[in-house]
Design an enzyme around this catalytic site. Structure first.
Site, short mmCIF file in Angstrom:
data_model
loop_
_atom_site.label_atom_id
_atom_site.label_comp_id
_atom_site.label_asym_id
_atom_site.label_seq_id
_atom_site.Cartn_x
_atom_site.Cartn_y
_atom_site.Cartn_z
N GLU A 27 0.86 -1.19 0.00
CA GLU A 27 0.00 0.00 0.00
C GLU A 27 0.89 1.24 0.00
OE1 GLU A 27 -2.72 0.10 3.33
OE2 GLU A 27 -3.78 1.84 2.53
N ASN A 174 -12.36 -1.40 -0.43
CA ASN A 174 -11.62 -1.97 0.70
C ASN A 174 -12.24 -1.46 1.99
OD1 ASN A 174 -9.02 -2.93 2.22
ND2 ASN A 174 -9.22 -0.77 2.78
N GLU A 175 -12.46 -2.34 2.93
CA GLU A 175 -13.01 -1.94 4.24
C GLU A 175 -14.09 -0.88 4.06
OE1 GLU A 175 -9.95 -1.21 7.22
OE2 GLU A 175 -9.29 -3.30 7.10
N TYR A 243 -6.71 -8.70 11.82
CA TYR A 243 -5.47 -8.31 12.49
C TYR A 243 -5.57 -8.84 13.92
CZ TYR A 243 -4.30 -5.26 8.58
OH TYR A 243 -3.96 -4.77 7.33
N GLU A 295 -6.24 -9.12 4.19
CA GLU A 295 -5.31 -8.42 5.09
C GLU A 295 -5.27 -9.21 6.39
OE1 GLU A 295 -5.74 -4.16 5.67
OE2 GLU A 295 -6.32 -3.92 3.58
N GLN A 344 2.15 -5.98 5.76
CA GLN A 344 2.34 -5.72 4.36
C GLN A 344 3.75 -6.16 3.99
OE1 GLN A 344 1.20 -1.71 3.23
NE2 GLN A 344 -0.77 -1.84 4.31
#
Ligand code: AHR
Length: 492
Positions: A27, A174-175, A243, A295, A344
């Protein structure tokens, strides 16, 4: 010594482990792209067409099967036309998500595709739903993929790529429950339908459209998204993010209980996968839609002395075990998971490489990906583990972790068994029942005497795997404490 039994069941295949489960993500965030991957052709740092040679070479060895870009949150504020054409004429934009850095757009669509080609990775582009339009995303697909003689295809050719770029994976935002527009599930489902309707398969790429899934294991988002979506055919993937967070003051400072706390949080991805796939089954009983975790990783508190918006963090043996536990979990759900992307690749969150000026190091997480690489494309097998558990306190609460965690896969006569011993100080002895005869066994072990062991620019080889030579005997194998072991076994 604690004792356990690991039984591998070759007659109970789970499914093919798609290489894409070892996917990466980059990103425009802190030093991930700028400085981490991309330095530009005029840099004094050795580079190939602007890409750091050291990072390229190291990542090439891992053979990442798929690479996601440009975000993350950045995707929903990214306008792809900013990143094509002569670099000097590309606009400078403010990155509203990550420290208001000025983005030069020197790294755009063509540079990304070039990076993917160097690494041998499939490109995965995340489109802009939050601040973009249906037309903008539809045109990006045409620009990349149309093989005929349209204005957009000509533009691509004039920017150096007469051949279609053949991008198969497209994320619709995204999100979108958060940084991607703060939609409720119903509104996002309506947006998704409109966007996906116009994303066409221009070059026989078998377009794979990916909808934004929940934040962690949010049932409500999934239920309401699919209820509103109804019988809509243009959805091939549904992407959750997980996460596992952190425990302790920083990536490198934690005590033994915080070591366990984070590893236990990493195991919770299994609950997410089980429950989300069950929910998806209600709406998609024929299982046409794949589940992605595009992610994932550990997310520690900001590193003192670093810009907190740039998410730079060290990477210790604890993170390596997080990676191993997670990749083992993915193998157990190989029949449903189609892709996963650790967050990432460079200098951000649970990175594979860290860079500083012209120096680079490989993190313990990199080494786990390397050890687990032979799982890619093999058939995941069911594994049963019989053993004790580890109990530890988190405040007033008691939590538990299994004494050993593992997964196994088979390709021809090659069996790969990967095992985590999360105990901070004690080894575990295990008998491994292969249900087959082992002909030759070799293994690699990643461990260290310190729970917070990591690699630094001064000591880049402090935490690396070592070869443990074994014969064909897999009885009474001793798993070192704080370890990840990968056994390559030739079976008859
Ligand atoms: O990976 C960092 C950020 O985490 C991504 O931009 C966003 O999608 C997630 O919240």
């Amino acid at each position: 010594m604690a004792k356990a039994t690991i039984t591998i069941l070759p007659d109970e295949p789970i499914g093919l482990i798609r290489p894409e489960l070892h996917g990466q993500f980059i990103e425009h965030l802190g030093g991930c792209i700028d400085g981490g991957i991309w330095v530009g052709e005029n840099s004094s740092i050795p580079n190939i067409s602007g890409f750091r040679t050291d990072v390229l070479e190291s990542m090439k060895k891992l053979r990442p099967p798929v690479l996601r870009w440009p975000g993350g949150c950045y995707a929903d504020d990214y306008h792809w036309e900013d990143g094509i054409g002569p670099a000097a004429q590309r606009p400078r934009r403010v990155n509203i998500w990550w420290g208001q850095n000025v983005e030069t757009n020197a790294f755009g669509t063509h540079e990304f595709i070039q990076l993917c080609r160097y690494l041998g990775a499939e490109p995965y582009l995340a489109g802009n739903v939050g601040s973009g339009t249906v037309r903008e995303m539809r045109d990006w697909v045409e620009y990349c993929n149309f093989t005929g003689d349209s204005t957009l295809a000509r533009r691509r050719a004039s920017n150096g790529s007469p051949m279609a770029l053949k991008v198969r994976y497209w994320g619709v935002g995204n999100e979108n429950w958060g940084c991607g527009g703060n939609f409720c599930p119903e509104d996002y489902a309506a947006e998704y339908k409109q966007f996906a309707t116009y994303l066409r398969d221009f070059s026989g790429t078998n377009l794979f459209r990916i909808a934004c899934g929940p934040d962690g294991n949010n049932h409500d988002w999934t239920r309401r998204f699919f209820s509103k979506l109804g019988r809509f055919p243009h959805i091939q993937g549904y992407a959750a993010h997980y996460y596992c967070g952190t425990a302790g003051p920083s990536a490198t400072e934690f005590d033994v209980n915080q070591w366990y706390e984070l590893l236990e949080k990493a195991t919770r991805i299994e609950k997410l996968i089980c429950e989300q796939r069950q929910l998806m089954d209600e709406f998609d009983p024929q299982r046409k839609i794949g589940l992605l975790i595009d992610e994932w990783g550990a997310w520690h508190l900001p590193t003192p002395g670093r810009n907190p918006h740039h998410l730079w963090q060290q990477n210790t043996l604890r993170d390596a075990l997080v990676a191993a536990i997670t990749l083992d979990t993915f193998n157990r759900h190989a029949d449903k998971l189609v892709m996963a992307n650790i967050a990432q690749m460079a200098n951000v969150l649970q990175a594979m490489v860290l860079t500083e000026g012209d120096r680079m190091l490989l993190t313990p997480t990199y080494h786990v990906f390397d050890m687990y690489r032979p799982h890619q494309g093999a058939t995941s097998l069911r594994v049963e583990i019989d053993g004790p558990t580890i109990s530890f306190p988190v405040g007033p609460e008691k939590r538990q972790l299994p004494a050993l965690m593992a997964s196994a896969s088979l390709r021809g006569e090659k069996l790969l068994l990967t095992v985590v011993n999360p105990h901070a100080s004690l080894p575990v002895e295990a008998n491994i029942d292969l249900r087959r005869k082992a002909i030759g066994v070799s293994s690699k072990v990643l461990t260290h005497s310190e729970i917070n062991a990591h690699n630094s620019f001064e000591e880049p080889g402090a935490t690396v795997p070592s070869d443990a030579l074994t014969n064909s005997n897999v009885d009474a194998v001793v798993f070192a404490p704080r370890s990840v072991t990968a056994f390559q076994i030739r079976v008859a």
